[in-house]
Design a protein around this motif. Structure first.
Motif, mmCIF file in Angstrom:
data_model
loop_
_atom_site.group_PDB
_atom_site.id
_atom_site.type_symbol
_atom_site.label_atom_id
_atom_site.label_comp_id
_atom_site.label_asym_id
_atom_site.label_seq_id
_atom_site.Cartn_x
_atom_site.Cartn_y
_atom_site.Cartn_z
ATOM 1 N N THR A 200 0.817 -1.216 0.000
ATOM 2 C CA THR A 200 0.000 0.000 0.000
ATOM 3 C C THR A 200 0.852 1.267 0.000
ATOM 4 O OG1 THR A 200 -0.097 -0.113 2.414
ATOM 5 C CG2 THR A 200 -1.929 -1.091 1.193
ATOM 6 N N GLU A 201 2.163 1.100 -0.028
ATOM 7 C CA GLU A 201 3.055 2.256 0.056
ATOM 8 C C GLU A 201 3.732 2.523 -1.284
ATOM 9 O OE1 GLU A 201 3.155 4.111 3.002
ATOM 10 O OE2 GLU A 201 1.462 2.742 3.238
ATOM 11 N N PRO A 202 3.856 3.778 -1.680
ATOM 12 C CA PRO A 202 4.484 4.084 -2.965
ATOM 13 C C PRO A 202 5.999 3.924 -2.940
ATOM 14 C CG PRO A 202 3.858 6.118 -1.849
ATOM 15 C CD PRO A 202 3.323 4.989 -1.022
ATOM 16 N N LEU A 469 -4.632 2.643 -4.402
ATOM 17 C CA LEU A 469 -4.392 3.973 -4.959
ATOM 18 C C LEU A 469 -3.639 4.813 -3.942
ATOM 19 C CD1 LEU A 469 -4.940 6.187 -7.148
ATOM 20 C CD2 LEU A 469 -7.008 6.752 -5.852
ATOM 21 N N ASN A 470 -2.546 5.436 -4.382
ATOM 22 C CA ASN A 470 -1.830 6.432 -3.591
ATOM 23 C C ASN A 470 -1.783 7.714 -4.410
ATOM 24 O OD1 ASN A 470 -0.301 5.234 -1.010
ATOM 25 N ND2 ASN A 470 -0.457 3.668 -2.587
ATOM 26 N N ARG A 509 0.837 10.035 -8.597
ATOM 27 C CA ARG A 509 -0.298 9.114 -8.495
ATOM 28 C C ARG A 509 0.178 7.705 -8.805
ATOM 29 N NH1 ARG A 509 -5.993 9.442 -8.904
ATOM 30 N NH2 ARG A 509 -6.974 7.622 -9.861
ATOM 31 N N MET A 510 -0.037 6.813 -7.865
ATOM 32 C CA MET A 510 0.266 5.399 -8.072
ATOM 33 C C MET A 510 -1.036 4.616 -8.042
ATOM 34 S SD MET A 510 2.204 2.599 -5.683
ATOM 35 C CE MET A 510 0.611 2.055 -5.026
ATOM 36 N N ASN A 511 -1.274 3.846 -9.098
ATOM 37 C CA ASN A 511 -2.482 3.036 -9.188
ATOM 38 C C ASN A 511 -2.079 1.597 -9.518
ATOM 39 O OD1 ASN A 511 -5.625 3.150 -9.450
ATOM 40 N ND2 ASN A 511 -4.952 1.951 -11.204
ATOM 41 N N PHE A 547 2.845 4.478 -12.313
ATOM 42 C CA PHE A 547 3.282 5.531 -11.405
ATOM 43 C C PHE A 547 3.625 6.762 -12.229
ATOM 44 C CE2 PHE A 547 6.644 7.837 -9.078
ATOM 45 C CZ PHE A 547 5.918 8.153 -7.930
ATOM 46 N N ASP A 548 2.898 7.849 -11.981
ATOM 47 C CA ASP A 548 3.095 9.115 -12.686
ATOM 48 C C ASP A 548 3.469 10.189 -11.671
ATOM 49 O OD1 ASP A 548 2.243 8.227 -15.352
ATOM 50 O OD2 ASP A 548 0.272 8.048 -14.427
ATOM 51 N N VAL A 549 4.432 11.015 -12.029
ATOM 52 C CA VAL A 549 4.869 12.065 -11.126
ATOM 53 C C VAL A 549 5.371 13.268 -11.924
ATOM 54 C CG1 VAL A 549 7.218 11.112 -10.966
ATOM 55 C CG2 VAL A 549 6.368 12.591 -9.142
#
Length: 930
Positions: A200-202, A469-470, A509-511, A547-549
């Motif tokens: 659950t952690e990015p 989702l993070n 955003r991490m999905n 993972f988008d940043v």
């Protein structure tokens, strides 16, 4: 966003369906229900005939070994249990009350006779209940520890991570990540309702257990040794959480609670903008990047002045620091359970629960004093947690279908204000950080259990979907500085002339979606003239992550007034008039390596035998094969892709010898692995403004191979009591660890494979009533319990890593030399009052291994004492709890042990990475069931 709306809609629909259908369930009269199991193996028995003596009323157990006899008038009954090949039982003094469910769990023992009508054992309700508890304690195939829902109710723990602290050899990091037997969270596996949970952690391989409220848990078991039917990707333990299923009877309950924190509640609370939806766990969109904000390509190609101004206005622009008063912690829960007994031994049940929690916490005066830094941080965190559980089950004959759903969302909005000195730039600083993180987990599982044929063969299948989702919509940071030699009246200037990770705004955003399917088949067989069970199964797990940043910011354009602009206070720095005047420029720190897509596929198959060897011995042995394929692709097309594909053969054997009915000897050997996580393989770099370091992955990581051995002595003095002593040994090849990769002056925490590592230790556990001291009612109703773990580890570093690691040998990262849990539970006034005192302490442990410039980071030990007083009222339908948590309020400290004396001395003896007091927690909670 569309997916999240669909998920929320699905959960709400499920809740409405159950609540609408509640009226259709009749309360009925009284009933008797329970589970029937084998005395030696603990396996539930299907098709056992259950009858009321002197009556034709009866039923057969279902595929879970459960039964339910309904429509009974108030009174006392004698229940008869018969099963071919087993000695029957006749249980008397079974009391039934109108509108109540009497739970009677029974164990049966094999017999040489095949006569169904032979009943040779008679017993009472109370004695048989104790016998059933004995069987449950003794018959786990693997070495394991667990906590039932009843024990969870008696502790002040509000979420699963708090509960896990009570398990032998288990500790918690950062209030949510689990360390078992001294091994860090990345070496543990988490399962919810039979299927593996994703990280659950990015930025780490870990499951955040604080997202599972403890009151939704039916039981929690940590398997410390492996069996072939468990996932092979763990070394410390496999944590199995089972949420509540079909209720025993109809009920509706609600709970409400409030808490006071000595460091936070009613204190001045600083924050960024606050909206009503924050209290509901969802941002209203104000913190998101505007939809018209230009793409990375457009920014890199250059924006026109008009486009630049438009982009600046698309930023969330509220930098004001708001002042509030921290409110008490709030907790609410509503649960409804319904069960309907249908014709022909069919049953339908539903359980729906809604939970809500809001907390506003303050960590004042967090010290960070090391090397060039001497900082004071004030950290304010606003958090909302909402949870929903909706479980449905239908049993018919020897079949059962369940549909389990859990949704949890955590909204954490943090504001940090830092003051102090940075000697590296000879400046006083004032640093601001606004940081919102939204985390959610949705998991749905459909499972079927079926008995096949006349030989009691069992088929189990399941399919599961989960989404993690993070979402970090706008982490904004800004630093003001002035030279140390400046006059105190000199204003601070904002660092906005250039853009760096310390002052950039992070939008990430991490999905991740996970799809799981599994089928298991078990068949009773005869081997060497004794009964055995053969079990086999196949499973597949597919994970898909994006993972988008983006790192963005507005820098001041050099002009005659640029210095005046930089001296403006933070709330007016980016005013509309300055933006319209063309004083700022949008910039982006763009690195294609920071963004990635990844997927993995794990296929597994196993075969195992559960053998009885004579009357006293049992051997559960077999082999598991796992094939793993992972692909990770950075956005940078020129970057090297990560591709790994391999298979592992994982044998295991668990041997149990029963010296007496109360004593077990256990021994086991098993091989497991630990695979790198997506984040650990990605070279994406994340700057942690709190620890002042970068976090970066390593695409060259290998999997760890671990050989494990355990022994254990178990004594069960009475039902619900245990005395055990365990020893364990683990040998690692290519252990995955974190260390300070500091070839340059910037500290970067990264991962590498140490060449060799060993971990060994001993565990002692006792849970015992104090009536052995003296037979008084007071001591009989007092239970003392404690578990102590002593652990040693040794890591030998590979000198050819090229990662500037200077330590030849050391302890393992995350490993604690000792763990102590202790408690005292007393009930009085016919169990209407309970008092529980709990103690926890974890020895000094290594958090990050040393590099060339920066030494190892250690976490100092602290003593934790929790208290609870529970009071039942309103004919036992209501319960009032008073909780006191962490009443000693000792500091949480991470430090560099500069004087190498193995304890924290503070400056100037040691450097402080962080040190603070979180405050003591005092709360009251009321629940009522009707």
């Amino acid at each position: 966003m569309k997916l999240q709306l669909q998920l929320k809609g699905a959960v709400i629909t499920l809740l409405l369906l159950v609540m609408i259908s509640a009226a259709s369930f009749a309360q009925g009269t009284g009933k008797i229900s329970g589970t029937i199991s084998d005395k030696k193996t603990g396996e539930t028995l299907i098709g056992v005939t259950v009858k009321l003596k002197g009556s034709t009323k009866g039923i057969a157990t279902d595929v879970d070994g459960k039964y339910s006899i309904t429509g009974l008038a108030s009174g006392k009954y004698t229940v008869v249990y018969q099963y071919i090949g087993y000695t029957g039982k006749e249980i008397s003094e079974v009391e039934v009350n109108s509108g109540k469910n009497t739970i009677l769990n029974v164990i049966l023992e094999e017999s040489n006779s095949q006569n169904l009508n032979e009943v040779v054992i008679k017993g009472s309700f109370k004695k048989e209940t104790i016998n059933a508890l004995y069987a449950q304690q003794k018959n786990n195939a693997a070495i394991s520890d667990g906590i039932s829902s009843e024990l969870i109710k008696r502790s002040p723990d509000r979420n699963t991570s708090d509960v896990l602290k009570r398990v032998s050899g288990t500790t918690i990091q950062d209030n949510k990540f689990v360390v078992i037997r001294g091994l860090s969270d990345r070496y543990n596996a988490a399962m919810l309702d039979g299927s593996t949970l994703p990280s659950t952690e990015p930025n780490r391989k870990a499951f955040s257990f604080d997202i599972v409220p403890s009151n939704l848990v039916d039981n929690l078991i940590i398997s410390k040794t492996a069996t072939p039917d468990l996932p092979g990707d763990f070394a410390g333990g496999a944590i199995q959480i089972t949420t509540k299923d079909i209720p025993e009877q109809n009920f509706i309950s609600f709970g409400v609670g409030a808490g006071y924190n000595t460091a936070s509640t009613f204190k001045d609370f600083k924050s960024g903008t606050r909206n009503l939806t924050d209290y509901l766990g969802f941002d209203n969109g104000d913190k998101k990047l505007g939809s018209k904000f230009p793409s990375t390509t457009r920014i890199n190609n250059g924006l026109t002045p008009a486009q630049n101004i438009s982009a600046l206005k698309a930023f969330p622009r509220d930098w004001k620091v708001y002042n509030f008063t921290a409110l008490p912690t709030q907790n609410y829960q509503f649960t409804i359970g319904r069960v309907k007994d249908l014709k022909n031994n069919r049953k339908f049940g539903a359980l729906v629960s809604l939970t809500y929690r809001n907390a506003q916490t303050i960590n004042n005066d967090v010290k960070r004093q090391y090397y060039d830094f001497d900082y004071n941080d004030d950290v304010y965190k606003f958090s909302t947690n909402i949870g929903a559980l909706a479980n449905f089950a239908y049993t018919f004959g020897k079949n059962k279908i369940t549909f389990k759903n859990i949704y949890n969302r955590i909204y954490e909005d943090q504001f940090l204000y830092r003051t102090g000195v940075n000697q590296a730039i000879s400046s006083d600083i004032q640093f601001y950080a606004f940081d919102l993180m939204q985390k959610s987990l949705l998991k749905s599982t459909v499972e079927g259990d079926h008995q096949l044929g006349e030989r009691n063969a069992k088929l189990n299948w399941s399919v599961s979907f989960s989404n993690v989702l993070n979402d970090q919509p706008d982490q904004k940071k800004l630093n003001y500085a002035r030279t140390l030699s400046a006059d105190p009246s000199t204003p601070y200037s904002a660092n906005i002339t250039t853009l760096g990770r310390e002052n950039a705004r992070l939008f990430s955003r991490m999905n991740e979606n996970s799809y799981t399917g599994a089928v298991n088949y078990s068949l009773p067989v005869t081997l060497f003239n004794t009964k055995a069970t053969f079990k086999t199964g196949l499973s597949a797990l597919y994970r898909d992550r994006t993972f988008d940043v983006r790192f963005l910011g507005a820098t001041v354009i050099s002009s005659d007034i640029s210095e005046q602009i930089r001296q403006r206070p933070i709330n007016t720095l980016y005013s509309t008039s300055l933006i319209n005047g063309g004083n700022f420029k949008v910039e982006e720190l763009y690195n294609k390596l920071d963004q990635y897509t990844a997927n993995s596929l794990t296929n597994a198959g196993y075969a195992m035998l559960d053998n009885k060897i004579g009357e006293k011995a049992r051997l559960v042995w077999g082999v598991r094969v796992e094939q793993f394929n992972v692909n990770l692709t950075p956005e940078d097309a020129a970057a090297e892709k990560v591709k790994q594909n391999y298979a592992d053969v994982l044998p295991s054997a668990n041997f149990t010898y029963s010296l007496t009915d109360k004593i077990n000897l256990r021994a086991s050997y098993y091989r497991t692995i630990a695979r790198p996580e997506f984040r650990e393989l990605s070279v994406s770099t994340y700057y942690d403004y709190e620890t002042l370091s970068n976090l970066q992955g390593n695409p060259n990581l290998k999997r760890s191979n671990i050989d494990n051995a355990d022994i254990r002595f178990e004594l069960y003095p009475q039902a619900g009591q245990i005395i055990s002593v365990s020893g364990f040994y683990k040998k690692f090849k290519n252990a995955i660890e974190t260390f300070n990769n500091d070839a340059t002056s910037t500290r970067t925490v990264t991962y590498f494979n140490s060449d060799k590592a060993t971990v060994y230790g001993a565990e002692f556990e006792i849970r015992k009533s104090l009536e052995f001291i003296r037979e008084t009612d007071f001591l009989k109703n007092t239970t003392a319990y404690a578990n102590v773990s002593i652990i040693k580890s040794k890591v030998t570093n590979d000198t050819n890593t090229g990662l500037n690691n200077v330590e030849g040998t050391r302890v393992m990262v995350g490993q604690a030399p000792y763990v102590i849990n202790a408690g005292l539970l007393h009930s009085f006034l016919d169990n209407k009052f309970t008092f529980n005192a709990l103690y926890n302490k974890v020895g000094r442990r290594l958090a990050v291994a040393a590099g060339s410039l920066y030494p190892s980071i250690w976490e100092a030990p602290r003593d934790v004492i929790d208290l609870q007083l529970g009071m039942k009222m309103l004919k036992n339908k209501g319960e009032l709890k008073f909780n006191a948590g962490d009443i000693l309020n000792q500091k949480t400290t991470f430090y560099y042990d500069m004087n190498t004396n193995k304890k924290y001395d503070g400056a100037p003896g040691d450097y402080t990475v962080s040190s603070f007091k979180a405050g003591s927690n005092f709360s009251v909670a009321f629940s009522y069931t009707f």
